[in-house]
Design an enzyme around this catalytic site. Structure first.
Site, mmCIF file in Angstrom:
data_model
loop_
_atom_site.group_PDB
_atom_site.id
_atom_site.type_symbol
_atom_site.label_atom_id
_atom_site.label_comp_id
_atom_site.label_asym_id
_atom_site.label_seq_id
_atom_site.Cartn_x
_atom_site.Cartn_y
_atom_site.Cartn_z
ATOM 1 N N GLU A 155 0.873 -1.159 0.000
ATOM 2 C CA GLU A 155 0.000 0.000 0.000
ATOM 3 C C GLU A 155 0.913 1.212 0.000
ATOM 4 O OE1 GLU A 155 -1.941 3.005 2.158
ATOM 5 O OE2 GLU A 155 -2.591 1.288 3.370
ATOM 6 N N CYS A 196 -3.584 7.607 5.032
ATOM 7 C CA CYS A 196 -3.407 7.230 3.627
ATOM 8 C C CYS A 196 -4.728 7.323 2.881
ATOM 9 C CB CYS A 196 -2.823 5.829 3.520
ATOM 10 S SG CYS A 196 -3.678 4.628 4.545
#
Lengths: 522, 522
Positions: A257, A296
């Site tokens: 990620e 994020c």
């Protein structure tokens, strides 16, 4: 000198050699603790985890492993206050932001404990029904998922030392795969403390749980063919992992990620008075300020119909203006600090870059710091930028500024809006705001191709929707392209990464004798 | 000079510049055709495929795409004789071996045509049930799979020019993803001809199907974030792909099938007179000789209880002795040639390496070539090696000799046998032979952790099992570790690689309005 936090490897608490790295209070600048992993025998640690930890975990059923996670939940709950203290000191977050990390970790771990309980007394997952391979049904194919006989290296980001640890650890351990945790150095304290508490409670079998704090680039070299690595962090480090010889030549499975320019999109045809407009405004303001934008999943780009651009700019700015910024120990403060001065400088550099192609709609400088020295603290007020010519603002679509910054943009048509969202080149999440269920249901799958999650907010779920930026364990977390291409969580789907799928082709008698489970769960 | 085969890109048949590469008859050494892709405008080709082909394919439903595959099946069936002629000339295979490739391709394509028909009039796949995200059920999460908005680059191996093409193409096209096919140069003729026939029949929309023959290392550089690459071939090329800047920095999703040291394992306690013994012997002999061992799934290592080692050596050698080797045009010949003299030399090098740690149980030199000149033809008889000290024979466990060669090894216990299988470090398939359903069902999941497929042969399926080396579209094809970590086929599972999974979080009203399909299929 600040206390040194030991690493846990080979069932022993071990100090690295050398002075290590000092962890700081990002608001006051005080030295807190030190971490270091130089000189550790990583090879012995990986081997012990892989062999001892793996065998012990795989001998348990999903239900038994779920019970271990439930026991860990109890330990974490018992020590919750200490975790909040560490978060305040080392992450500079206000209580509600610390809660997202800490209570989010406990909730996610508890979710997987319950999922494991529901998976029953099995050691493998049956994947779909048996399928005949010939004209008669005497010989069939059945797919199973079994835990990979390796170790999982979990490399986490600085913004979620607690949640980032357990959202990876829970599915790995439930799968029967031992873990070696590498927290981000800047905020390693909280992760190390949580692991210490769980280790001292003696819950997991020997070798199941290890933690290595501080810089340790040698970890990747230890990975073998059946090991996996799950990483959250920068695109730059992600590229290092993906091109590392272990990953390339030993075919180590990786989950990544990286970064993501998440969007919020207000459906065409929305009016200023529609509740959908207010829902977008509120969610955008929240996403910019919560954890000072260090998520994020935070909204970085906001797309509204061009006729609502000015009004959206005003409404969002108005909400942002109420944000109080400073020392999280002061109860009137809603936004604490960024994780470090270095991170603050990085955000400022990104902001300067975006400013070359945008106008300033809300200025962080309008927020005076409360109980914090601007020369010391990594505190930063919220910024809203505007890019009236959205197509030309390249940097807005390719630069992730990991702080309290977002850019508002007008679009001409749904087609134009979808093209702009896609300019992010693959994102973790896009949220969509509107009132017409049919229109929302048509647009959502369009966004699904380039987003790991589509979060649809309509007036009927104004108070029950879970938030654009909150990662729920029931939904997959990850995204294609720039977001790294990985996939975490999503209920049982999180376990797939730690399992190997195989087809077993056999007679119906052999397939009937296979040890099995009740099926997928969800 | 031999005819030049054009490439198909941007809806035009285009010749590369330069002389290209000559394709040879591996038995007679004759020049057949030439291929070359130098100087093509690949960027235009990828863009056309991605934009035109992708949009057109995604506009269709799974059922409509399945109908296109069914139409392609008709075209391939109509031209089947021509394909066998090309296979004989360019691959040097006997008719039954050509059939595995050609009829296997048609069968697999037909299977996916039918699967598509069963998936109905939908453009996305619903993945599991909706899950409530809060205390009430007003806001829920539902997972969907939607086609990736990119192009699929399909890079194939020389041994299956037909099947290798269509086993990748069928799931990609059914998923709604346009394909660019790169056949292995040595046997590109058959793949190019099949694509030509399908293109000329005007079945697929513009941009859906492209083919680039000959060397073209520039293909990978064209890949963008939502593209995917699926590769079958050497571990060396696999490493080049995995570390290519496009894959590393644009997070291009890759599926890799590299090399594999597949095993056959006879259960402990088996006796010489048991049918399981004969079943293993027959299957091993078949796997060594079929396609002259040029199958990624072929048995390379054979494990039997130590007390049966001598008898297994004799029985397998006896069957191998009957193999007739030479020009596939001679009807008494059962084994044709390897694909090229270069490949023959490569196999010989590998064999020489294995010979340093093994004994020779059956010698290829005992087979005189029929209608073939040993100085010209790439023909090679079968070899059976033995490694009585299986643990010490490192090369047997780490060197894939891609020809008619396998090594027999004795084991002491089931634990020892499983450890030896695992020395392959991840394989495509292990076959297991025995009579006791309970014992087979216990061992099969043990093998599943390090094999993509476990093929269980018991007397009740002696005539109905589908063969160790045959890849059935119902079962996943791929394997962990050395085998590359990829996953192809397996029914609807093959489509996942070409789709993106996303969670749609929305009100129950919005989720109810989502366009959907009947579910997974199998």
């Amino acid at each position: 000198m600040a206390e040194v936090l030991p690493n846990y490897l080979c069932e022993r608490w071990q100090l690295g050699i050398g002075k290590g790295t000092v962890l700081l209070d990002p608001v006051r600048g005080d030295a807190l603790v030190r971490v270091g992993a130089s000189g550790l025998d990583l090879h012995a640690g990986f081997t012990h985890a892989r062999e001892q930890g793996g065998a012990s975990l795989r001998a348990l059923t999903y239900r038994e492993r779920g019970a271990l996670l439930a026991a860990a939940v109890k330990v974490l709950k018992a020590n919750r206050d200490a975790y909040f203290e560490i978060a305040t000191a080392n992450s500079g977050t206000v209580k509600s932001d610390s809660s997202i990390d800490i209570d989010g970790a406990i909730f996610t771990l508890g979710y997987y404990a319950k999922l494991g309980d529901g998976m029953g007394d099995s050691r493998l997952i049956v994947d779909g029904p048996a399928t005949p391979l010939g004209k008669d049904a005497s010989f069939q194919s059945r797919h199973v998922l079994v835990p990979t006989p390796g170790v999982a290296l979990l490399i986490n980001a600085f913004n979620f030392p607690a949640w980032g640890l357990w959202e990876k650890a829970a599915p790995a351990l439930l799968s029967g795969v031992p873990i070696i945790i590498k927290p981000a150095t800047a905020t390693a304290w909280l992760a190390q403390r949580m692991v210490r508490d769980v280790v001292e409670a003696g819950i997991f079998p020997a070798g199941a749980l290890s933690v290595v704090c501080g810089e340790s680039s040698a970890l990747l070299a230890e990975l073998q063919s059946f090991d996996v690595v799950s990483f959250t962090g920068s695109a730059q480090t992600a590229a290092v992992i993906r091109s590392h010889p272990s990953v390339v030549t030993r075919f180590v499975r990786s989950n990544i990620e990286a970064d993501s320019l998440n969007s919020a999109l207000l459906l065409p045809g929305t009016k200023r008075d529609d509740e959908a407009f207010s829902l977008l405004v509120r969610e955008v303001a929240r996403e910019i300020t919560v954890k000072s934008g260090q998520k994020c999943t935070a909204i970085r780009r906001i797309f509204v119909p061009s006729e609502l651009y000015a009004e959206a700019a005003e409404a969002i700015s108005s909400l942002l203006g109420k944000a109080t910024v400073g020392d999280p120990r002061n109860e009137t403060v809603r936004m604490g600090s960024l994780v470090s001065r270095a991170q603050q400088a990085d955000v400022q550099r990104g902001l300067d870059l975006l400013r070359t192609q945008t106008t300033l709609l809300h200025d962080a400088a309008s927020h005076a710091l409360i109980d914090a020295d601007p020369q010391v603290a990594a505190c930063m007020g919220p910024t809203l930028l505007g890019a009236p010519a959205a197509d030309e603002a390249d940097r807005v679509h390719d630069t992730e500024v990991f702080g309290p910054v977002a850019t508002l943009m007008p679009y001409r048509s749904l087609h134009h809006a979808l093209a702009l969202v896609r300019r992010g080149n693959g994102s973790l999440v896009t949220s969509l705001y509107g009132s017409d269920s049919g229109a929302l249901a048509t647009v959502a799958p369009e966004l699904a191709a380039t987003n790991g999650r589509v979060h649809v907010v309509s007036p009927d779920v104004a108070s029950s929707h879970t938030g654009h930026g909150n990662v729920m364990p029931m939904s997959v977390h990850g995204g294609p392209g720039r977001a790294g291409g990985g996939e975490e969580l999503g209920g049982v789907r999180a376990l797939y990464f730690y399992h190997r799928r195989a087809a077993i082709q056999a007679s119906t008698a052999v397939l009937a004798a296979l040890p099995s489970t009740g099926g997928h769960g969800a």
